[in-house]
Design a protein around this motif. Structure first.
Motif, PDB file in Angstrom:
ATOM      1  N   ARG A  16       0.868  -1.185   0.000  1.00  0.00           N
ATOM      2  CA  ARG A  16       0.000   0.000   0.000  1.00  0.00           C
ATOM      3  C   ARG A  16       0.907   1.237   0.000  1.00  0.00           C
ATOM      4  O   ARG A  16       1.626   1.497   0.959  1.00  0.00           O
ATOM      5  CB  ARG A  16      -0.900  -0.012   1.244  1.00  0.00           C
ATOM      6  CG  ARG A  16      -1.784   1.222   1.402  1.00  0.00           C
ATOM      7  CD  ARG A  16      -2.948   1.164   0.435  1.00  0.00           C
ATOM      8  NE  ARG A  16      -3.679   2.438   0.405  1.00  0.00           N
ATOM      9  CZ  ARG A  16      -4.698   2.745   1.197  1.00  0.00           C
ATOM     10  NH1 ARG A  16      -5.108   1.865   2.108  1.00  0.00           N
ATOM     11  NH2 ARG A  16      -5.315   3.898   1.092  1.00  0.00           N
ATOM     12  N   VAL A  17       0.888   1.983  -1.101  1.00  0.00           N
ATOM     13  CA  VAL A  17       1.695   3.191  -1.251  1.00  0.00           C
ATOM     14  C   VAL A  17       0.743   4.346  -1.521  1.00  0.00           C
ATOM     15  O   VAL A  17       0.144   4.422  -2.602  1.00  0.00           O
ATOM     16  CB  VAL A  17       2.712   3.049  -2.398  1.00  0.00           C
ATOM     17  CG1 VAL A  17       3.564   4.307  -2.495  1.00  0.00           C
ATOM     18  CG2 VAL A  17       3.582   1.820  -2.207  1.00  0.00           C
ATOM     19  N   GLY A  18       0.573   5.218  -0.546  1.00  0.00           N
ATOM     20  CA  GLY A  18      -0.400   6.302  -0.690  1.00  0.00           C
ATOM     21  C   GLY A  18      -1.798   5.722  -0.801  1.00  0.00           C
ATOM     22  O   GLY A  18      -2.237   4.926   0.030  1.00  0.00           O
ATOM     23  N   ASN A  19      -2.500   6.079  -1.868  1.00  0.00           N
ATOM     24  CA  ASN A  19      -3.841   5.523  -2.100  1.00  0.00           C
ATOM     25  C   ASN A  19      -3.820   4.451  -3.184  1.00  0.00           C
ATOM     26  O   ASN A  19      -4.849   4.144  -3.781  1.00  0.00           O
ATOM     27  CB  ASN A  19      -4.817   6.642  -2.492  1.00  0.00           C
ATOM     28  CG  ASN A  19      -4.419   7.293  -3.809  1.00  0.00           C
ATOM     29  OD1 ASN A  19      -3.275   7.178  -4.246  1.00  0.00           O
ATOM     30  ND2 ASN A  19      -5.357   7.978  -4.447  1.00  0.00           N
ATOM     31  N   LYS A  20      -2.642   3.878  -3.445  1.00  0.00           N
ATOM     32  CA  LYS A  20      -2.502   2.873  -4.506  1.00  0.00           C
ATOM     33  C   LYS A  20      -2.111   1.527  -3.907  1.00  0.00           C
ATOM     34  O   LYS A  20      -1.414   1.450  -2.900  1.00  0.00           O
ATOM     35  CB  LYS A  20      -1.452   3.315  -5.532  1.00  0.00           C
ATOM     36  CG  LYS A  20      -1.798   4.628  -6.238  1.00  0.00           C
ATOM     37  CD  LYS A  20      -0.767   4.976  -7.282  1.00  0.00           C
ATOM     38  CE  LYS A  20      -1.004   6.372  -7.856  1.00  0.00           C
ATOM     39  NZ  LYS A  20      -2.302   6.504  -8.503  1.00  0.00           N
TER      40      LYS A  20
END
Length: 560
Positions: free
Chosen positions: A276-280
Motif C-alpha cells: 500500500r503506497v499512498g492511495n494505490k
C-alpha cells in the motif's frame, strides 16, 4: 312411505385442510403412528438374542421411529428383579470376531502363496529378457501396494498428510483478516464489462493449423526450445510504473489476479505480497517463490504424494508441467517468421535478446470496479491465428500433461483421446480444476478470441524428460468458462472483497497466503523489509549514501 335421507355431519375447515376436531369415539385414546409397510413381530423378546445378525435388528421397527406412548416407566428402583433364565448365551464360532479375523488372515496367506507359485511357473516358461521385464513389473506392483498400505491406516481411512506452507509464517507477523472459502463463494460483483486498453506492446507469431490434425496414431515429439520467458512482477514492470501516474489505483499481473479470482478452487498453498503506497495498491509475487510453476492434479481425489526428488513428487511434476507448457506454446508456431507486432516493443527485452524471446504480446487493461477503484492488469497473448473469415484472432496456448494414467484417474490418453476426448477433458477438469480456471480467467482478462489446449504425454511412464503431443483442442474462453462452471461475477466479487480489505490498511507491506491445509485465506501485516534480498538492501544503502554525499556537496556550495 317416502324414503328419508339423513345427511352426515360435515366439518368445514375454512382455514386449512382436514377435520377441525377429533371425533368423539377416538377422543382421549393414545395413538401410535404406524405405516402399512411395517412388519408385525414378536409380542415379547426376553433374551434379546433373536436377531443375531445386525442387519435384521430393526426388521420390525416402525418407519416413524420408536414411539414412547406405551413405554413402561417405574419410579422405584427395582434392584431385586432378576430374570428366571440367567444362563450366559454363547455365540457360535463363526460369529466370534477372533475366529473371523484369523480365518481372513489365513485366506489372504493362501492367496499370496498361490500367486507366488503362479508367478514362479510363469517365470520358468519365459525367456531371459522377458523374465527381467516380468520381475520389473512385479517389483513395481509390490511398490504400489506398499505405497497404498502406507497411505491407509489400519482402519482403512486415508492418512491425512499436512502440506507445507508456501512461505514460513514468522512469529512477528500479525493476522489482520481471515477469509474462508464458503463466504467467498457467495460473493458476486456483476456488470463488470470488457477492459479498456491503455497500452499495448510486444509481438506474437502465427499459429500453425496443421497441429490441429495431430492424433494419437500420428503423435508428434515435443521439442526442447530454448526461449526466454519473462515473468516480471508488478512493481518491476516499467510500463506499470509509468501508468501509476495517469491510470488506476490498483495494479497487478494477470497471473496474480487469476490466482485471487480462483482462490476458492485452490488446494496447495500460495502467497501474494501487497504493498500500500499512498492511495494505490500493488499486488506482487515474491522473487524466490514458485508462483509461476503449474500445479498437477492439485484438485484430484488423491493428489501426488511422492516425496523428495521422485519424478512423481508434486514439485517435480510442477517443473515438468511448466517445461511442457513453455515448449509446446512455441513449437506450434511459425518460429522466426512473420510476426503480428503491436505499437510498442516488448519492454523486458534487452538489446541482444530479441531473437531468443518467446512469442508474447502484452495488453495493459483497465477496469472500473466502482467506488473509485480502477484496476490495471498486464495481460498476455501467446499467438495469433487467421480466423475463418480472414480476420486476426489472438489466442492463448496451454498444455495439459499426462504423467501416469494409474495415478491420474485411470484414463489412458493413447487409448481414449481420439474416441472419447470428452471423458479425458472431464477427468482433467476434475483433477486440475484450479489450473484450468486460472487459464480461462487469464484468457478472458486479455480478451483472447480462443484458447488452445494441447494434450502432451510422457513417451515412457518412468521418464519425465521425453514427451509426445497427442492432440489439440480449441475453445472460446466464455464458452469454456460456462463448461467448467466458472462464474465470473463471483470471481470479480472475490477480487473486490480482497481489494476492499487491503484498501482499509495503512501504508506498508502485507501478505495474502492460502492456508496449506484449510480452505482459508489470511492477510498478514509484515515488516517493510520482509523478502528483500541483500542486494536490494545494499542498493538502498548506496542510494542513501549518495543522497548524503549530494547534500554535503550542496551545503559546501551554499557555504562557499
Amino acid at each position: 312411505m317416502p324414503a328419508h335421507f339423513n345427511p352426515p355431519i360435515i366439518q368445514d375447515n375454512p382455514t386449512g385442510w382436514g377435520p377441525c376436531s377429533i371425533p368423539e369415539q377416538f377422543k382421549d385414546m393414545p395413538y401410535q403412528p404406524f405405516s402399512k409397510n411395517d412388519r408385525l413381530g414378536k409380542v415379547a423378546d426376553w433374551t434379546g438374542t433373536i436377531y443375531q445378525d445386525r442387519r435384521f435388528a430393526n426388521k420390525y421397527a416402525s418407519q416413524f421411529g420408536s414411539g414412547n406412548q406405551y413405554a413402561y416407566f417405574h419410579e422405584e428402583d427395582e434392584n431385586t428383579f432378576q430374570l428366571v433364565d440367567t444362563a450366559k448365551v454363547y455365540k457360535p464360532l463363526h460369529q466370534r470376531g477372533r475366529f473371523r479375523i484369523n480365518q481372513q488372515r489365513n485366506l489372504r496367506n493362501r492367496e499370496r502363496q498361490k500367486q507366488a507359485q503362479l508367478q514362479q511357473q510363469q517365470l520358468q516358461v519365459l525367456s531371459k529378457a522377458a523374465k527381467g521385464r516380468e520381475r520389473d513389473r512385479l517389483q513395481q506392483q509390490r511398490k504400489i501396494q506398499k505405497q497404498m498400505k502406507q497411505k491407509y491406516d489400519h482402519k482403512g481411512q486415508i492418512t491425512v498428510k499436512n502440506r507445507d506452507a508456501s512461505v514460513i509464517v514468522r512469529p512477528d507477523w500479525q493476522v489482520i483478516e481471515e477469509m474462508d472459502f464458503p463466504r467467498l463463494g457467495k460473493l458476486s460483483l456483476p456488470s463488470i464489462g470488457e477492459g479498456k486498453d491503455v497500452y499495448t506492446c510486444g509481438a506474437v507469431e502465427f499459429y500453425v493449423k496443421t497441429n490441429d490434425r495431430i492424433t494419437c496414431r500420428s503423435e508428434k515429439r515435443l521439442q526442447r526450445i530454448n526461449r526466454i520467458f519473462h515473468k516480471v512482477t508488478t512493481t518491476d514492470d516499467p510500463i506499470i510504473r509509468q501508468l501509476t501516474k495517469t491510470e488506476g489505483n490498483v495494479f497487478a499481473t494477470d497471473a496474480i489476479i487469476a490466482t485471487l479470482m480462483c482462490a476458492t478452487r485452490s488446494v496447495y498453498s500460495w502467497d501474494i505480497v501487497v504493498q500500500r503506497v499512498g492511495n494505490k495498491l500493488f499486488f506482487d509475487k515474491r522473487d524466490d517463490s514458485e508462483f509461476d510453476l503449474l500445479t498437477v492434479n492439485e484438485t484430484a481425489a488423491e493428489p501426488p504424494h511422492e516425496e523428495g526428488t521422485n519424478i512423481n513428487s508434486p514439485r517435480s511434476l510442477a517443473l515438468e508441467a511448466t517445461f511442457i507448457n513453455h515448449n509446446f506454446s512455441q513449437q506450434v508456431l511459425r518460429m522466426n517468421e512473420e510476426k503480428r507486432a503491436f505499437d510498442n516493443q516488448n519492454p523486458f527485452v534487452q538489446g541482444d535478446e530479441e531473437a531468443d524471446v518467446a512469442s508474447v504480446a502484452y495488453r495493459y487493461r483497465k477496469w472500473d470496479l466502482g467506488d473509485n477503484i480502477e484496476l490495471v492488469v498486464r495481460c498476455e497473448h501467446d499467438a495469433v491465428m487467421i480466423g475463418p473469415n480472414g480476420e486476426e484472432q489472438f489466442i492463448n496456448i496451454k498444455a495439459l500433461n499426462e504423467w501416469d494414467p494409474r495415478f491420474s484417474g485411470g484414463i489412458d490418453w493413447r487409448q481414449k483421446l481420439d474416441t472419447q476426448r470428452g471423458a479425458v477433458l472431464a477427468n482433467e477438469l476434475k483433477n486440475n480444476s484450479c489450473k484450468l480456471a486460472k487459464w480461462t480467467v487469464q484468457a478472458l482478462l486479455a480478451g483472447s478470441d480462443n484458447i488452445k489446449f494441447g494434450y502432451v504425454s510422457r513417451i515412457h511412464v518412468r521418464d519425465s524428460s521425453k514427451h509426445a503431443i497427442l492432440g489439440t483442442q480449441q475453445f472460446k474462453p466464455k464458452e469454456f468458462a460456462d463448461q467448467i462452471n466458472l462464474n465470473m461475477d463471483n470471481a470479480w466479487g472475490i477480487l473486490r472483497c480482497i481489494i476492499d480489505n487491503c484498501m482499509k490498511l495503512k501504508e506498508g507491506k502485507y501478505l495474502i497466503m492460502k492456508d496449506p491445509n484449510k480452505p482459508v485465506i489470511r492477510l498478514y501485516d509484515i515488516p517493510d523489509n520482509t523478502f528483500e534480498t541483500e542486494e536490494e538492501e545494499e542498493d538502498d544503502d548506496d542510494e542513501e549514501d549518495d543522497d548524503e554525499d549530494e547534500r554535503e556537496e550542496e551545503n559546501d556550495e551554499v557555504q562557499g
